[in-house]
Design a protein around this motif. Structure first.
Motif, PDB file in Angstrom:
ATOM      1  N   ILE A   1       0.813  -1.227   0.000  1.00  0.00           N
ATOM      2  CA  ILE A   1       0.000   0.000   0.000  1.00  0.00           C
ATOM      3  C   ILE A   1       0.841   1.268   0.000  1.00  0.00           C
ATOM      4  CG2 ILE A   1      -1.974  -1.143   1.113  1.00  0.00           C
ATOM      5  CD1 ILE A   1      -1.123   0.645   3.599  1.00  0.00           C
ATOM      6  N   THR A   2       2.156   1.143   0.183  1.00  0.00           N
ATOM      7  CA  THR A   2       2.986   2.357   0.142  1.00  0.00           C
ATOM      8  C   THR A   2       3.303   2.748  -1.302  1.00  0.00           C
ATOM      9  OG1 THR A   2       5.026   1.073   0.265  1.00  0.00           O
ATOM     10  CG2 THR A   2       4.074   1.790   2.365  1.00  0.00           C
ATOM     11  N   ASP A   3       3.005   1.875  -2.244  1.00  0.00           N
ATOM     12  CA  ASP A   3       3.315   2.143  -3.646  1.00  0.00           C
ATOM     13  C   ASP A   3       2.029   2.585  -4.379  1.00  0.00           C
ATOM     14  OD1 ASP A   3       3.815   2.032  -6.321  1.00  0.00           O
ATOM     15  OD2 ASP A   3       4.739   0.033  -6.318  1.00  0.00           O
ATOM     16  N   PRO A   4       1.947   3.875  -4.781  1.00  0.00           N
ATOM     17  CA  PRO A   4       0.709   4.365  -5.406  1.00  0.00           C
ATOM     18  C   PRO A   4       0.322   3.566  -6.648  1.00  0.00           C
ATOM     19  CG  PRO A   4       2.283   6.170  -5.058  1.00  0.00           C
ATOM     20  CD  PRO A   4       2.983   4.910  -4.670  1.00  0.00           C
ATOM     21  N   GLU A   5       1.324   3.071  -7.370  1.00  0.00           N
ATOM     22  CA  GLU A   5       1.012   2.308  -8.585  1.00  0.00           C
ATOM     23  C   GLU A   5       0.317   0.980  -8.221  1.00  0.00           C
ATOM     24  OE1 GLU A   5       3.423   0.702 -12.381  1.00  0.00           O
ATOM     25  OE2 GLU A   5       4.320   2.375 -11.279  1.00  0.00           O
ATOM     26  N   GLN A   6       0.827   0.322  -7.194  1.00  0.00           N
ATOM     27  CA  GLN A   6       0.194  -0.931  -6.756  1.00  0.00           C
ATOM     28  C   GLN A   6      -1.210  -0.666  -6.208  1.00  0.00           C
ATOM     29  OE1 GLN A   6       2.154  -3.990  -4.616  1.00  0.00           O
ATOM     30  NE2 GLN A   6       4.198  -3.427  -5.297  1.00  0.00           N
ATOM     31  N   ARG A   7      -1.353   0.470  -5.530  1.00  0.00           N
ATOM     32  CA  ARG A   7      -2.680   0.812  -5.008  1.00  0.00           C
ATOM     33  C   ARG A   7      -3.685   0.949  -6.148  1.00  0.00           C
ATOM     34  NH1 ARG A   7      -0.087   4.721  -1.433  1.00  0.00           N
ATOM     35  NH2 ARG A   7      -1.089   6.465  -2.496  1.00  0.00           N
ATOM     36  N   MET A   8      -3.224   1.598  -7.246  1.00  0.00           N
ATOM     37  CA  MET A   8      -4.137   1.802  -8.377  1.00  0.00           C
ATOM     38  C   MET A   8      -4.424   0.477  -9.078  1.00  0.00           C
ATOM     39  SD  MET A   8      -6.115   4.043  -9.408  1.00  0.00           S
ATOM     40  CE  MET A   8      -5.653   5.487  -8.478  1.00  0.00           C
ATOM     41  N   ILE A   9      -3.425  -0.393  -9.179  1.00  0.00           N
ATOM     42  CA  ILE A   9      -3.673  -1.700  -9.816  1.00  0.00           C
ATOM     43  C   ILE A   9      -4.699  -2.489  -8.987  1.00  0.00           C
ATOM     44  CG2 ILE A   9      -2.630  -3.929 -10.461  1.00  0.00           C
ATOM     45  CD1 ILE A   9      -0.004  -2.379 -11.011  1.00  0.00           C
ATOM     46  N   ALA A  10      -4.515  -2.478  -7.669  1.00  0.00           N
ATOM     47  CA  ALA A  10      -5.475  -3.186  -6.804  1.00  0.00           C
ATOM     48  C   ALA A  10      -6.875  -2.589  -6.969  1.00  0.00           C
ATOM     49  CB  ALA A  10      -5.031  -3.099  -5.339  1.00  0.00           C
ATOM     50  N   SER A  11      -6.944  -1.263  -7.093  1.00  0.00           N
ATOM     51  CA  SER A  11      -8.251  -0.600  -7.256  1.00  0.00           C
ATOM     52  C   SER A  11      -8.902  -1.041  -8.561  1.00  0.00           C
ATOM     53  CB  SER A  11      -8.080   0.926  -7.269  1.00  0.00           C
ATOM     54  OG  SER A  11      -7.423   1.338  -6.093  1.00  0.00           O
ATOM     55  N   HIS A  12      -8.113  -1.046  -9.638  1.00  0.00           N
ATOM     56  CA  HIS A  12      -8.651  -1.485 -10.940  1.00  0.00           C
ATOM     57  C   HIS A  12      -9.126  -2.928 -10.848  1.00  0.00           C
ATOM     58  CE1 HIS A  12      -5.964   1.737 -13.040  1.00  0.00           C
ATOM     59  NE2 HIS A  12      -7.096   2.232 -12.591  1.00  0.00           N
ATOM     60  N   ARG A  13      -8.326  -3.762 -10.207  1.00  0.00           N
ATOM     61  CA  ARG A  13      -8.702  -5.180 -10.091  1.00  0.00           C
ATOM     62  C   ARG A  13     -10.027  -5.334  -9.348  1.00  0.00           C
ATOM     63  NH1 ARG A  13      -2.647  -7.459  -8.907  1.00  0.00           N
ATOM     64  NH2 ARG A  13      -2.312  -8.216 -11.018  1.00  0.00           N
ATOM     65  N   LEU A  14     -10.149  -4.600  -8.256  1.00  0.00           N
ATOM     66  CA  LEU A  14     -11.372  -4.735  -7.455  1.00  0.00           C
ATOM     67  C   LEU A  14     -12.605  -4.273  -8.239  1.00  0.00           C
ATOM     68  CD1 LEU A  14      -9.784  -3.798  -4.074  1.00  0.00           C
ATOM     69  CD2 LEU A  14     -11.353  -5.728  -4.369  1.00  0.00           C
ATOM     70  N   ILE A  15     -12.496  -3.110  -8.897  1.00  0.00           N
ATOM     71  CA  ILE A  15     -13.644  -2.606  -9.674  1.00  0.00           C
ATOM     72  C   ILE A  15     -14.018  -3.628 -10.754  1.00  0.00           C
ATOM     73  CG2 ILE A  15     -14.396  -0.802 -11.302  1.00  0.00           C
ATOM     74  CD1 ILE A  15     -12.471   1.131  -9.773  1.00  0.00           C
ATOM     75  N   ALA A  16     -12.999  -4.152 -11.441  1.00  0.00           N
ATOM     76  CA  ALA A  16     -13.242  -5.030 -12.591  1.00  0.00           C
ATOM     77  C   ALA A  16     -13.735  -6.414 -12.200  1.00  0.00           C
ATOM     78  CB  ALA A  16     -11.946  -5.165 -13.400  1.00  0.00           C
ATOM     79  N   LYS A  17     -13.243  -6.933 -11.090  1.00  0.00           N
ATOM     80  CA  LYS A  17     -13.554  -8.330 -10.744  1.00  0.00           C
ATOM     81  C   LYS A  17     -14.854  -8.480  -9.959  1.00  0.00           C
ATOM     82  CE  LYS A  17      -8.691  -9.538 -10.686  1.00  0.00           C
ATOM     83  NZ  LYS A  17      -8.631  -9.792 -12.134  1.00  0.00           N
ATOM     84  N   MET A  18     -15.303  -7.390  -9.391  1.00  0.00           N
ATOM     85  CA  MET A  18     -16.483  -7.502  -8.526  1.00  0.00           C
ATOM     86  C   MET A  18     -17.720  -8.017  -9.278  1.00  0.00           C
ATOM     87  SD  MET A  18     -16.568  -7.209  -5.381  1.00  0.00           S
ATOM     88  CE  MET A  18     -15.859  -5.946  -4.439  1.00  0.00           C
ATOM     89  N   PRO A  19     -18.019  -7.529 -10.520  1.00  0.00           N
ATOM     90  CA  PRO A  19     -19.176  -8.106 -11.227  1.00  0.00           C
ATOM     91  C   PRO A  19     -18.980  -9.593 -11.506  1.00  0.00           C
ATOM     92  CG  PRO A  19     -18.416  -6.108 -12.334  1.00  0.00           C
ATOM     93  CD  PRO A  19     -17.405  -6.421 -11.279  1.00  0.00           C
ATOM     94  N   THR A  20     -17.756  -9.984 -11.828  1.00  0.00           N
ATOM     95  CA  THR A  20     -17.481 -11.396 -12.131  1.00  0.00           C
ATOM     96  C   THR A  20     -17.773 -12.246 -10.890  1.00  0.00           C
ATOM     97  OG1 THR A  20     -15.667 -10.499 -13.457  1.00  0.00           O
ATOM     98  CG2 THR A  20     -15.751 -12.903 -13.196  1.00  0.00           C
ATOM     99  N   ILE A  21     -17.311 -11.760  -9.738  1.00  0.00           N
ATOM    100  CA  ILE A  21     -17.488 -12.523  -8.495  1.00  0.00           C
ATOM    101  C   ILE A  21     -18.965 -12.568  -8.081  1.00  0.00           C
ATOM    102  CG2 ILE A  21     -16.933 -12.525  -6.016  1.00  0.00           C
ATOM    103  CD1 ILE A  21     -14.170 -11.352  -6.848  1.00  0.00           C
ATOM    104  N   ALA A  22     -19.647 -11.427  -8.175  1.00  0.00           N
ATOM    105  CA  ALA A  22     -21.077 -11.400  -7.801  1.00  0.00           C
ATOM    106  C   ALA A  22     -21.867 -12.336  -8.719  1.00  0.00           C
ATOM    107  CB  ALA A  22     -21.617  -9.973  -7.892  1.00  0.00           C
ATOM    108  N   ALA A  23     -21.543 -12.296 -10.016  1.00  0.00           N
ATOM    109  CA  ALA A  23     -22.268 -13.156 -10.969  1.00  0.00           C
ATOM    110  C   ALA A  23     -21.958 -14.630 -10.709  1.00  0.00           C
ATOM    111  CB  ALA A  23     -21.889 -12.777 -12.399  1.00  0.00           C
ATOM    112  N   MET A  24     -20.724 -14.922 -10.322  1.00  0.00           N
ATOM    113  CA  MET A  24     -20.385 -16.325 -10.014  1.00  0.00           C
ATOM    114  C   MET A  24     -21.191 -16.808  -8.801  1.00  0.00           C
ATOM    115  SD  MET A  24     -16.279 -16.233 -10.724  1.00  0.00           S
ATOM    116  CE  MET A  24     -15.772 -17.949 -10.684  1.00  0.00           C
ATOM    117  N   ALA A  25     -21.359 -15.924  -7.821  1.00  0.00           N
ATOM    118  CA  ALA A  25     -22.164 -16.296  -6.645  1.00  0.00           C
ATOM    119  C   ALA A  25     -23.600 -16.607  -7.075  1.00  0.00           C
ATOM    120  CB  ALA A  25     -22.145 -15.164  -5.620  1.00  0.00           C
ATOM    121  N   PHE A  26     -24.112 -15.802  -8.000  1.00  0.00           N
ATOM    122  CA  PHE A  26     -25.480 -15.992  -8.512  1.00  0.00           C
ATOM    123  C   PHE A  26     -25.583 -17.318  -9.275  1.00  0.00           C
ATOM    124  CE2 PHE A  26     -28.723 -14.369 -11.828  1.00  0.00           C
ATOM    125  CZ  PHE A  26     -29.792 -14.836 -11.083  1.00  0.00           C
ATOM    126  N   LYS A  27     -24.653 -17.518 -10.191  1.00  0.00           N
ATOM    127  CA  LYS A  27     -24.660 -18.746 -11.007  1.00  0.00           C
ATOM    128  C   LYS A  27     -24.531 -19.985 -10.124  1.00  0.00           C
ATOM    129  CE  LYS A  27     -25.018 -17.368 -15.279  1.00  0.00           C
ATOM    130  NZ  LYS A  27     -26.314 -17.567 -15.942  1.00  0.00           N
TER     131      LYS A  27
END
Ligand code: CMC
Length: 429
Positions: free
Chosen positions: A152-178
């Motif tokens: 978390i001290t690296d702003p670039e890693q923070r942004m990558i984690a943020s992108h991952r979370l935004i992008a993966k959340m629909p996939t994970i929610a839909a997998m729970a549904f399926k």
């Protein structure tokens, strides 16, 4: 900062505290030195009078029913923006140029898949598990997959984690549904919009091509935009508190999901639709209004009232119009919508609700729309979590970058036993 001071006359003498001024909204008294100078704490359970941080992301005027993201009114964003554009705005502070938006959307689309091994996590849950239970577990587990974005001290890693979370959340929610349906998991389709992809992940099947209805896509886009951020609400404060200890972003968002689940917060959309179904017909509304007003009855009108809004929740207005649009498009005449509209009218003219300034909130109509689209009630809060993730990561990034950031550590008014000596079990009465 202003030169204004708040003077307090306390047992140890008179003390002056600086008054801080935001760009808009109430001034705040900076009491950081209070304990050091006076040995006293302030007491504010539920934080009804406490600003926990400085933030430039979202502003709410609860008296006037105004909600602004980075200065832009929510109704304008719900009408004109895409979820990707709003996400960029929340994360970076400005509306993106066309090039910035294309780049951002492309980046998010590169992160929509989850590690294939994650699929086996789902199989460990019971078929009837609540999707929010699955999401708490699976999102927390992401921290064990993406070690390259947890510094978390690296702003670039923070942004990558943020992108991952935004992008993966629909996939994970839909997998729970399926998983609950016993249907195969779908892979993301990156040529679709964020919302279109989410709908296809939930309602598509690998055996046939699937088309996303544009009216439904527009409604979902609005629902996502309306839920994206809401300043220092309970789940966002939870994410900030978890993050203040230096915990990794995936763990922090899992904490936010847990908090969102409660019926007083994100779980209210599920509870509101269940309540409307239980009421069933407009004839039974007076009975439920009476119960909501009865101090002896724990029942509350779900989807009504808000800690900050003492006026119409501006999100509820857009939601109501969207409910009409979706039901018309799908040619559905849902008695639940009639109950909702009648209940709203009766409550808005009832002295109890007028005096306490209780108005419909965002969750009052969202369930009607999600139900019409085909989501079961237990998916409602999971979809809220998909949208709120962008707010959570924006607020988490803001907090980590804040030089004044400290571990969140409230104090207490202790009312327990004073010091006493241990008594062996055979000597206890
Ligand atoms: N139905 C009946 N009475 C209510 C309701 C309601 N929905 N909400 C508040 N009241 C009464 C409450 O009994 C209290 O009365 P009194 O002053 O006589 O004790 C007064 O209004 C103030 O309520 P409060 O609980 O002290 O207010 P709060 O700011 O702590 O709670 C709330 C806010 C949202 C938790 C509450 O209004 C509530 O439980 N609403 C129903 C659940 C709901 O719809 N939640 C979604 C909120 S918006 C989306 C989100 O944040 O996730």
């Amino acid at each position: 900062m202003t030169d204004k001071k708040a003077s307090m006359s306390l047992p140890g003498g008179n003390f002056d505290y600086p008054v801080l001024e935001g760009t808009v909204g109430p001034e705040v008294i900076d009491i950081r030195k209070l304990y050091g100078q006076t040995g006293m704490f302030t007491y504010d359970p539920g934080f009804t009078s406490t600003a926990s941080c400085e933030s430039a992301i979202t502003y709410i005027d609860g008296e006037k029913g105004i909600l602004l993201h980075r200065g832009y009114p929510i109704d304008q964003l719900a009408e004109n923006s895409t979820f990707m554009e709003l996400s960029y705005l929340l994360l970076h502070g400005e509306l993106p140029s066309k090039k910035e938006l294309d780049q951002f959307s492309y980046t998010i689309s590169r992160h929509t898949m989850v590690h294939e091994q994650l699929a086996s996590f789902f199989r460990g849950f019971r078929r009837d598990a609540h999707p929010m239970a699955i999401m708490c577990g699976v999102v927390g587990a992401l921290s064990s997959f993406y070690h390259d974005s947890t510094d978390i001290t690296d702003p670039e890693q923070r942004m990558i984690a943020s992108h991952r979370l935004i992008a993966k959340m629909p996939t994970i929610a839909a997998m729970a549904f399926k998983y609950s349906l016993g249907q195969p998991f779908m892979y993301p389709q990156n040529s679709l919009s964020f919302t279109g992809n989410c709908l296809r992940l939930c309602f598509g099947v690998p055996a046939e091509p699937s088309e996303v209805n544009p009216v439904i896509e527009r409604a979902m886009r609005r629902i996502f935009i309306l839920h994206a951020d809401h300043e220092q609400n309970a789940s966002t404060s939870t994410v900030r508190l978890a993050g203040s200890s230096g915990a990794n972003p995936f763990a922090c968002i899992a904490a936010g999901i847990a908090c969102l689940w409660g019926p007083a917060h994100g779980g209210a959309n599920e509870a509101a639709l269940n309540m409307l179904r239980e009421i069933g017909t407009t004839k039974r509304i007076p009975e439920y209004i009476a119960r909501a007003k009865d101090k002896e009855d724990p029942f509350r009108l779900m989807g009504f009232g808000h800690r900050v809004y003492k006026n119409f929740d501006p999100r509820a207005k857009v939601m109501k119009a969207t409910a009409d649009e979706v039901l018309k498009e799908l040619n559905i005449s849902d008695p639940v919508l009639d109950v909702a509209k009648e209940l709203e009218q009766i409550a808005l003219h009832d002295d109890y609700f007028i005096e306490k300034k209780l108005y419909p909130n965002v969750d009052f109509y969202s369930g009607v729309i999600l139900n019409a689209i085909g989501f079961p009630t237990d998916m409602f809060t999971a979809l809220f979590a998909v949208a709120r993730t962008v707010g959570w990561v924006a607020q988490w990034n803001e907090m980590i970058a804040d030089p004044d950031q400290k571990i969140g550590r409230p104090r207490q008014l202790y009312v327990g036993a004073t010091q006493r000596d241990y008594v062996p079990v055979d000597k206890r009465g």
